[in-house]
Design a protein around this motif. Structure first.
Motif, mmCIF file in Angstrom:
data_model
loop_
_atom_site.group_PDB
_atom_site.id
_atom_site.type_symbol
_atom_site.label_atom_id
_atom_site.label_comp_id
_atom_site.label_asym_id
_atom_site.label_seq_id
_atom_site.Cartn_x
_atom_site.Cartn_y
_atom_site.Cartn_z
ATOM 1 N N ILE A 36 0.973 -1.281 0.053
ATOM 2 C CA ILE A 36 -0.253 -0.049 0.024
ATOM 3 C C ILE A 36 1.674 0.959 -0.167
ATOM 4 O O ILE A 36 1.671 0.798 0.713
ATOM 5 C CB ILE A 36 -0.543 0.595 1.520
ATOM 6 N N MET A 37 -0.175 2.562 -0.030
ATOM 7 C CA MET A 37 0.899 3.896 -0.648
ATOM 8 C C MET A 37 0.651 4.942 0.808
ATOM 9 O O MET A 37 -0.569 4.546 1.105
ATOM 10 C CB MET A 37 0.644 4.213 -2.040
ATOM 11 N N VAL A 38 1.707 5.231 1.488
ATOM 12 C CA VAL A 38 1.616 6.461 1.559
ATOM 13 C C VAL A 38 1.902 7.571 1.269
ATOM 14 O O VAL A 38 2.457 7.882 0.136
ATOM 15 C CB VAL A 38 1.705 6.379 3.229
ATOM 16 N N SER A 39 1.705 8.881 1.591
ATOM 17 C CA SER A 39 1.544 10.232 0.858
ATOM 18 C C SER A 39 1.476 11.063 2.194
ATOM 19 O O SER A 39 1.047 11.660 2.875
ATOM 20 C CB SER A 39 0.845 10.479 -0.305
ATOM 21 N N ASP A 40 2.475 11.993 2.408
ATOM 22 C CA ASP A 40 2.126 13.481 2.667
ATOM 23 C C ASP A 40 1.014 13.961 2.471
ATOM 24 O O ASP A 40 0.655 14.435 1.722
ATOM 25 C CB ASP A 40 3.495 13.870 2.698
ATOM 26 N N GLY A 41 0.407 14.837 3.517
ATOM 27 C CA GLY A 41 -0.498 15.829 3.710
ATOM 28 C C GLY A 41 0.201 16.757 4.289
ATOM 29 O O GLY A 41 1.343 17.519 3.897
ATOM 30 N N PRO A 42 -0.324 17.869 5.428
ATOM 31 C CA PRO A 42 -1.504 17.406 5.725
ATOM 32 C C PRO A 42 -2.740 18.193 5.600
ATOM 33 O O PRO A 42 -3.887 17.930 5.329
ATOM 34 C CB PRO A 42 -1.829 17.938 7.615
ATOM 35 N N GLY A 100 -3.459 19.357 2.358
ATOM 36 C CA GLY A 100 -3.337 18.715 0.599
ATOM 37 C C GLY A 100 -2.979 17.008 -0.100
ATOM 38 O O GLY A 100 -2.168 16.919 1.405
ATOM 39 N N LEU A 101 -2.746 17.012 -0.839
ATOM 40 C CA LEU A 101 -2.334 14.942 -1.398
ATOM 41 C C LEU A 101 -0.984 15.595 -1.809
ATOM 42 O O LEU A 101 -1.039 15.982 -2.797
ATOM 43 C CB LEU A 101 -3.178 14.369 -1.510
ATOM 44 N N ARG A 102 0.353 14.952 -0.858
ATOM 45 C CA ARG A 102 1.417 15.351 -2.315
ATOM 46 C C ARG A 102 1.835 14.194 -2.609
ATOM 47 O O ARG A 102 2.670 13.440 -2.051
ATOM 48 C CB ARG A 102 2.346 16.005 -1.215
ATOM 49 N N LYS A 103 0.893 13.759 -3.845
ATOM 50 C CA LYS A 103 2.231 12.377 -4.001
ATOM 51 C C LYS A 103 2.560 12.431 -4.999
ATOM 52 O O LYS A 103 2.754 13.577 -5.410
ATOM 53 C CB LYS A 103 0.499 11.970 -5.064
ATOM 54 N N GLN A 104 3.335 11.572 -4.937
ATOM 55 C CA GLN A 104 4.583 11.386 -5.525
ATOM 56 C C GLN A 104 4.637 10.995 -7.256
ATOM 57 O O GLN A 104 4.091 9.902 -7.193
ATOM 58 C CB GLN A 104 6.254 10.974 -5.032
ATOM 59 N N VAL A 105 5.030 11.857 -8.291
ATOM 60 C CA VAL A 105 5.142 10.954 -9.702
ATOM 61 C C VAL A 105 6.451 12.031 -10.031
ATOM 62 O O VAL A 105 7.246 12.482 -10.233
ATOM 63 C CB VAL A 105 3.566 11.754 -9.977
ATOM 64 N N PRO A 106 7.030 10.917 -11.750
ATOM 65 C CA PRO A 106 5.899 9.450 -12.084
ATOM 66 C C PRO A 106 6.917 8.289 -11.450
ATOM 67 O O PRO A 106 6.580 7.804 -11.769
ATOM 68 C CB PRO A 106 6.193 9.631 -13.667
ATOM 69 N N SER A 107 8.128 8.510 -10.737
ATOM 70 C CA SER A 107 8.810 6.946 -10.054
ATOM 71 C C SER A 107 9.005 7.989 -8.961
ATOM 72 O O SER A 107 10.130 8.278 -7.820
ATOM 73 C CB SER A 107 10.053 7.218 -10.979
ATOM 74 N N PRO A 108 7.602 6.804 -7.741
ATOM 75 C CA PRO A 108 7.592 7.353 -6.709
ATOM 76 C C PRO A 108 8.372 6.792 -5.727
ATOM 77 O O PRO A 108 8.139 7.411 -4.305
ATOM 78 C CB PRO A 108 6.096 6.823 -6.849
ATOM 79 N N ASP A 109 9.535 6.603 -5.449
ATOM 80 C CA ASP A 109 10.195 5.732 -5.007
ATOM 81 C C ASP A 109 11.096 6.471 -4.383
ATOM 82 O O ASP A 109 12.420 5.565 -4.242
ATOM 83 C CB ASP A 109 10.385 3.981 -5.305
ATOM 84 N N HIS A 110 11.085 7.301 -4.732
ATOM 85 C CA HIS A 110 12.542 8.516 -4.304
ATOM 86 C C HIS A 110 11.791 10.073 -3.499
ATOM 87 O O HIS A 110 10.624 9.763 -4.347
ATOM 88 C CB HIS A 110 13.742 8.645 -5.193
#
Ligand code: BGC
Length: 747
Positions: free
Chosen positions: A38-44, A46-56
């Motif tokens: 599962i994925m976790v992403s920063d708030g608080p 708003g949603l700060r979801k990383q793209v396009p290669s999220p593993d860094h």
């Protein structure tokens, strides 16, 4: 997923693999058994979801709505509004397949200097905890988890990854943990994020007292603790202490060390089993409530962001009712922030805002205004050409709205401020404007309090905080009176930095910081010291007036039934507005050192002109209690308590008394107790008087010149063990030891 069954099929290595992330934002899958990642992403905010290669780590994040930051949202005193915000964030996470949102942050604002205060709610644990609880409820109702952070006592950015915060048990319980406790108990966050710092010498990530005794055993919570990013010092110690998930991935060696620790018997496998089980439960909860079909409407979110921002702003001052601006006045907007608002802070909460609405743009649909930037935001440098242009614009206007505040580099995650000033170039500009124009309303954009050398020279001040992408629009809504302001300060604005409670101990000495102000944080300190402040906790004006009446109480502190408190509020002005009513509890003659008053509940009402409404809250026995170290528990001192209904911490409108019955706390009597301690205990008085009678006439040190009062005072503060030395052999230690025994039996 049948969690127990899956767990029973897992090898030790597979279980261990769940206890570290995969890369920066994911958990590790166990494909053999169908356990997904599962994925976790920063708030608080708003949603700060990383793209396009999220593993860094990086700044390439999705476009998302940037809502008002926590500092302002707390001024809404509105958990329901927070739940609405949480719901939108939850939907956004569902649409983006994010299982856990990394927020909210419930750390207490110990000093206004903390660089991350814009992400934190309040200096008060009840307000902070309630606001956090509303947010959590909203997100989790959408089948998405939160990570309540940073647990605990992460109250500064300076050396945040190594500093040890030295805090008394009482201050932890009453202030720093209380904010988390309220949110945990009220809304059961799926996860908590432990902080980087040490508390009293132990890293939060490996503190069994914090992560297991307090959180699990005492508060009864059973979720997943993840580390702040890079907060793990020793993975094995962490898991043993109650940490389930190390984030981000540190490397294979941490897995290997944990496997080895189990194999060598250093840590029981049952501990790993429990942690893995909690991870599986989290994954199951998230996956079983996935709703990828959720659609979000960024346009609609922008409108809601504007509405939230209106509730988050605080009208600090409004002499002569300068605001709202009405009629066909010639209005000038001055200050770069009118055109380029600062609406969020720097660091891991930074949102790639889907839109940006400046006040200059928003005002176009309301009335024509003239504009001059007056200063630049890149550098704190006076530009006389910009100042001259602004002065001319101000001169030609009937009213000026001056947009001032803190540029990005003044406050951010990662460092603390060292002063409370706004840039000198802005102060210079304001001076020049005031020379030609008395009608100035200042709008402030900042994440935390600033000193205001101009406070007595400008008639109106609106604190906009960092109000999110639509904040510029909300400013226009409020200053032109489309909506009345209603926010109240969730923190005290001090007159100057040296007035602040922890001034002598912030940010500490190297890795050592002593919380010497103890429980006296925020208004608890300023009230106890009877100090003037710039604007008190709970303060906020609007465009109408309210009258409070009919404060009434029912119930009693100890019947197990909470005390119910109600007050009527009437809108005695001409416009519709909301009032935030605060309820403080003030122990009348406490035996312990206690704050003068403490916020224990609050309510908010929307009232039409002439309308009366009622706010009702309940206070359980905890509202009257303090943390008693001797009991390692909460304790209500018997006696009188005053319940105050207030418009701010320094504007108490009505009060009523209630008595708490019950037994006072008596620490056990030992040879170190003083004679005075013994005399103070009704149950021990007879024994003490008996002792006094035996001593009557005994020669004491000092001879004849010692008066009876001096003698009494001397004995009052004398420990029992010392008495024998002063009574010339009349008493032996064994006699006193026997007396101590008798007293404790009587107690
Ligand atoms: C921050 C957290 C954040 C995490 C992930 C840390 O540096 O303290 O608040 O959630 O990074 O970005």
């Amino acid at each position: 997923m049948n969690v127990k069954q899956v767990l029973s099929q897992m090898t030790l290595e597979e279980k261990v693999s769940l206890l570290q992330g995969r890369g920066w934002w994911h958990t590790v899958p166990v494909e053999r058994l169908g356990v997904p990642s599962i994925m976790v992403s920063d708030g608080p905010h708003g949603l700060r979801k990383q793209v396009p290669s999220p593993d860094h780590p990086g700044d390439d994040t999705i476009k998302a709505t940037c809502f008002p930051t926590a500092a302002g949202m707390a001024c809404s005193f509105d958990p329901e509004l927070m739940a609405e915000l949480g719901g939108i964030l939850g939907d956004t996470c569902q649409a983006e397949d994010v299982a856990v949102l990394l927020g909210p942050a419930a750390n207490i604002k110990r000093s206004p200097l903390c660089g991350r205060n814009f992400e934190y709610f309040s200096e008060d644990p009840v307000l902070s905890g309630e606001i956090a609880a509303g947010y959590i409820r909203g997100v989790q109702q959408k089948g998405v988890g939160v990570s309540l952070k940073h647990f605990a006592a992460n109250n500064q950015e300076t050396r945040r990854m190594s500093v040890s915060e030295h805090i008394s048990q009482r201050a932890l319980r009453e202030i720093y943990l209380a904010s988390f406790e309220r949110a945990v108990k009220a809304s059961n966050p799926w996860t908590l994020m432990c902080s980087y710092n040490k508390i009293n010498g132990t890293y939060s990530s490996e503190n069994p007292w914090l992560l297991t005794d307090v959180l699990r055993k005492q508060w009864g919570w059973d979720g997943v603790v993840m580390s702040d990013w890079g907060a793990v010092n020793d993975h094995v110690k962490g898991v043993a202490a109650g940490l389930e998930l190390e984030m981000p991935r540190a490397g294979d060696d941490d897995d290997e060390m944990l496997v080895e620790a189990v194999k060598s018997g250093k840590i029981p496998e049952a501990v790993v089993d429990q942690a893995a089980e909690r991870m599986l439960e989290l994954i199951d909860k998230a996956v079983s409530q996935r709703a990828p079909e959720t659609e979000i409407d960024l346009g609609q979110q922008h409108h809601i962001a504007r509405k939230l921002a209106r509730e988050a702003m605080v009208l600090l001052k409004n002499d002569g009712n300068l605001l709202p601006i009405r009629g066909n006045k010639k209005v000038a907007f001055i200050g770069k922030f009118a055109e380029k608002p600062r609406f969020q802070g720097g660091g891991s909460s930074h949102i790639n805002a889907a839109e940006e609405l400046s006040s200059l743009e928003a005002v176009r649909s309301v009335c024509p205004v003239t504009y001059a930037p007056g200063y630049g935001i890149e550098k704190d440098e006076i530009d006389e050409a910009l100042v001259a242009e602004a002065v001319k614009v101000a001169q030609e206007a009937e009213i000026v709205v001056a947009f001032l505040g803190l540029p990005d580099n003044f406050e951010s995650e990662g460092y603390d401020r060292t002063h409370l000033s706004i840039p000198a170039c802005q102060l210079h500009l304001l001076d020049k404007l005031l020379a030609v124009q008395p009608n100035i309303a200042v709008v402030l954009m900042n994440g935390a309090p600033v000193e205001m050398p101009f406070v007595n020279r400008v008639p109106a001040i609106l604190e906009a905080y960092l109000a999110g992408q639509a904040g510029g629009g909300a400013v226009v809504d409020l200053i032109f009176g489309a909506v009345s302001p209603c926010g109240k300060l969730a923190e005290t604005f001090p007159l100057k930095l040296s007035d602040t409670p922890c001034h002598l101990n912030f940010p500490g000495d190297g890795d050592h910081v002593v919380y010497a102000e103890d429980i006296y944080v925020g208004y608890r300190y300023y009230d106890k010291k009877e100090m003037p402040v710039l604007f008190p906790f709970g303060h906020g004006l609007t465009y109408t007036t309210f009258e409070y009446s009919n404060l009434r109480l029912s119930g009693s502190v100890f019947t197990g039934e909470p005390v119910t408190v109600s007050v009527d509020v009437t809108n005695t002005g001409k416009v519709v507005a909301k009032e935030i009513v605060q309820f403080y509890v003030r122990p009348d003659h406490p035996g312990k050192s206690r704050p003068i008053r403490e916020l224990k509940a609050f309510g908010k009402l929307l009232l039409q002109p002439g309308e009366t409404g009622t706010v009702t809250v309940t206070l359980d026995s905890r509202a009257f209690a303090y943390w008693e170290d001797g009991l390692e528990d909460w304790h209500v001192e018997p006696g009188k308590y005053v319940i105050e209904a207030a418009a701010s911490s320094r504007d108490i409108r009505l009060s009523a008394e209630i008595a708490a019955e019950g037994k006072p706390y008596c620490p056990p009597i030992t040879m170190d107790s003083t004679f005075g301690d013994v005399m103070a205990l009704p149950a021990a008085r007879a024994a003490a008087e008996n002792l006094a009678a035996q001593l009557r006439g005994a020669p004491v040190m000092g001879g004849d010149e010692i008066s009876a009062e001096m003698m009494e005072a001397m004995f009052r503060d004398m420990p029992l063990h010392a008495i024998c030395s002063f009574v010339n052999g009349k008493l032996k230690r064994a006699d006193i030891a026997a007396l101590v025994k008798t007293i404790n039996e009587a107690l």
